[in-house]
Design a protein around this motif. Structure first.
Motif, PDB file in Angstrom:
ATOM      1  N   GLN A  13      30.245  20.611 -13.582  1.00 53.58           N
ATOM      2  CA  GLN A  13      28.731  20.533 -13.994  1.00 53.58           C
ATOM      3  C   GLN A  13      28.381  21.629 -14.764  1.00 53.58           C
ATOM      4  OE1 GLN A  13      27.011  19.460 -10.252  1.00 53.58           O
ATOM      5  NE2 GLN A  13      27.452  17.332 -10.305  1.00 53.58           N
ATOM      6  N   LEU A  14      28.519  22.804 -14.294  1.00 60.48           N
ATOM      7  CA  LEU A  14      28.136  23.995 -14.848  1.00 60.48           C
ATOM      8  C   LEU A  14      28.423  24.445 -16.130  1.00 60.48           C
ATOM      9  CD1 LEU A  14      28.271  26.539 -11.811  1.00 60.48           C
ATOM     10  CD2 LEU A  14      26.123  25.673 -12.916  1.00 60.48           C
ATOM     11  N   GLN A  17      26.898  21.741 -18.811  1.00 59.79           N
ATOM     12  CA  GLN A  17      25.417  22.262 -18.901  1.00 59.79           C
ATOM     13  C   GLN A  17      25.405  23.527 -19.749  1.00 59.79           C
ATOM     14  OE1 GLN A  17      23.864  23.144 -14.905  1.00 59.79           O
ATOM     15  NE2 GLN A  17      21.956  21.953 -15.631  1.00 59.79           N
ATOM     16  N   GLU A  21      23.658  23.607 -23.372  1.00 64.79           N
ATOM     17  CA  GLU A  21      22.706  24.508 -23.233  1.00 64.79           C
ATOM     18  C   GLU A  21      22.888  25.567 -24.469  1.00 64.79           C
ATOM     19  OE1 GLU A  21      18.728  25.949 -21.712  1.00 64.79           O
ATOM     20  OE2 GLU A  21      19.914  24.382 -21.196  1.00 64.79           O
ATOM     21  N   PRO A 105      16.365  26.981 -18.448  1.00 60.91           N
ATOM     22  CA  PRO A 105      16.406  25.961 -17.315  1.00 60.91           C
ATOM     23  C   PRO A 105      17.947  25.976 -16.604  1.00 60.91           C
ATOM     24  CG  PRO A 105      15.671  24.849 -19.075  1.00 60.91           C
ATOM     25  CD  PRO A 105      16.071  26.363 -19.718  1.00 60.91           C
ATOM     26  N   PHE A 106      19.048  26.224 -17.545  1.00 61.86           N
ATOM     27  CA  PHE A 106      20.234  26.435 -17.041  1.00 61.86           C
ATOM     28  C   PHE A 106      20.436  27.301 -16.120  1.00 61.86           C
ATOM     29  CE2 PHE A 106      24.411  28.703 -17.363  1.00 61.86           C
ATOM     30  CZ  PHE A 106      25.177  27.791 -16.947  1.00 61.86           C
ATOM     31  N   ALA A 108      17.938  29.167 -14.480  1.00 57.77           N
ATOM     32  CA  ALA A 108      17.186  28.539 -13.124  1.00 57.77           C
ATOM     33  C   ALA A 108      17.975  27.942 -12.146  1.00 57.77           C
ATOM     34  CB  ALA A 108      15.786  28.079 -13.596  1.00 57.77           C
ATOM     35  N   ASN A 109      18.615  26.832 -12.711  1.00 59.78           N
ATOM     36  CA  ASN A 109      19.481  25.883 -12.085  1.00 59.78           C
ATOM     37  C   ASN A 109      20.465  26.699 -11.399  1.00 59.78           C
ATOM     38  OD1 ASN A 109      20.533  23.746 -10.758  1.00 59.78           O
ATOM     39  ND2 ASN A 109      21.061  22.882 -12.718  1.00 59.78           N
ATOM     40  N   LEU A 110      21.265  27.638 -11.950  1.00 54.97           N
ATOM     41  CA  LEU A 110      22.166  28.248 -11.576  1.00 54.97           C
ATOM     42  C   LEU A 110      21.903  29.254 -10.409  1.00 54.97           C
ATOM     43  CD1 LEU A 110      25.394  28.922 -11.818  1.00 54.97           C
ATOM     44  CD2 LEU A 110      24.669  30.736 -13.812  1.00 54.97           C
ATOM     45  N   GLN A 112      19.375  28.857  -8.556  1.00 56.42           N
ATOM     46  CA  GLN A 112      18.910  28.137  -7.378  1.00 56.42           C
ATOM     47  C   GLN A 112      20.127  27.660  -6.591  1.00 56.42           C
ATOM     48  OE1 GLN A 112      17.168  24.315  -8.325  1.00 56.42           O
ATOM     49  NE2 GLN A 112      16.673  23.826  -6.340  1.00 56.42           N
ATOM     50  N   ARG A 113      21.287  27.177  -7.365  1.00 59.53           N
ATOM     51  CA  ARG A 113      22.387  26.776  -6.553  1.00 59.53           C
ATOM     52  C   ARG A 113      23.177  27.983  -5.915  1.00 59.53           C
ATOM     53  NH1 ARG A 113      25.522  22.289 -10.695  1.00 59.53           N
ATOM     54  NH2 ARG A 113      23.674  20.985 -10.455  1.00 59.53           N
ATOM     55  N   GLU A 116      21.353  28.426  -2.771  1.00 57.59           N
ATOM     56  CA  GLU A 116      21.728  27.329  -1.714  1.00 57.59           C
ATOM     57  C   GLU A 116      22.787  27.442  -1.045  1.00 57.59           C
ATOM     58  OE1 GLU A 116      21.452  23.712  -3.742  1.00 57.59           O
ATOM     59  OE2 GLU A 116      19.095  23.784  -3.840  1.00 57.59           O
TER      60      GLU A 116
END
Length: 122
Positions: A13-14, A17, A21, A105-106, A108-110, A112-113, A116
């Motif tokens: 998925q990364l 993306q 991106e 956004p990429f 930021a998502n990275l 965040q993951r 987590e």
């Protein structure tokens, strides 16, 4: 240690993306395992540098300063050619800034993951 099935899916998925991106960066990263130096350029540069070094030494030994200077320039050009990357390997430059990519956004998502995942591990 092999990746778990979940980690493999996350990695895929990364990659998708990243390709969507910033395709230029994705291409340059996928080529990171391959040699970025052309063998032809390396050999041509080494031969040119050797000729330049020979001209430099001969010019200095014969007290032809002008020949020594030309030899030095040829030698430096040979080193530059030998160590420069081919245009295909670099893929061009100047596509966006680091600050713009950091706030994407990429990223930021990275981030965040990553947070987590760090919270899940003991």
């Amino acid at each position: 240690m092999p990746l778990s099935e979940r980690e493999q899916k996350l990695l895929e998925q990364l990659e998708q993306q990243l390709n969507a991106e910033d395709p230029h960066f994705a291409t340059s990263m996928s080529e990171s395992g391959t040699s970025r130096f052309s063998t032809t350029r390396l050999v041509a540069g080494a031969v040119t540098a050797a000729v330049g070094l020979g001209a430099l030494l001969w010019g200095v030994s014969q007290q032809f300063i002008w020949l020594g200077i030309i030899g030095f320039i040829v030698m430096a050009a040979g080193v530059y050619v030998a160590t420069s990357r081919s245009r295909r390997a670099t893929g061009g430059r100047g596509h966006g800034s680091a600050a713009a990519k950091k706030n994407s956004p990429f990223m930021a998502n990275l981030e965040q993951r990553w947070e987590e995942r760090r919270k899940q591990e003991p």
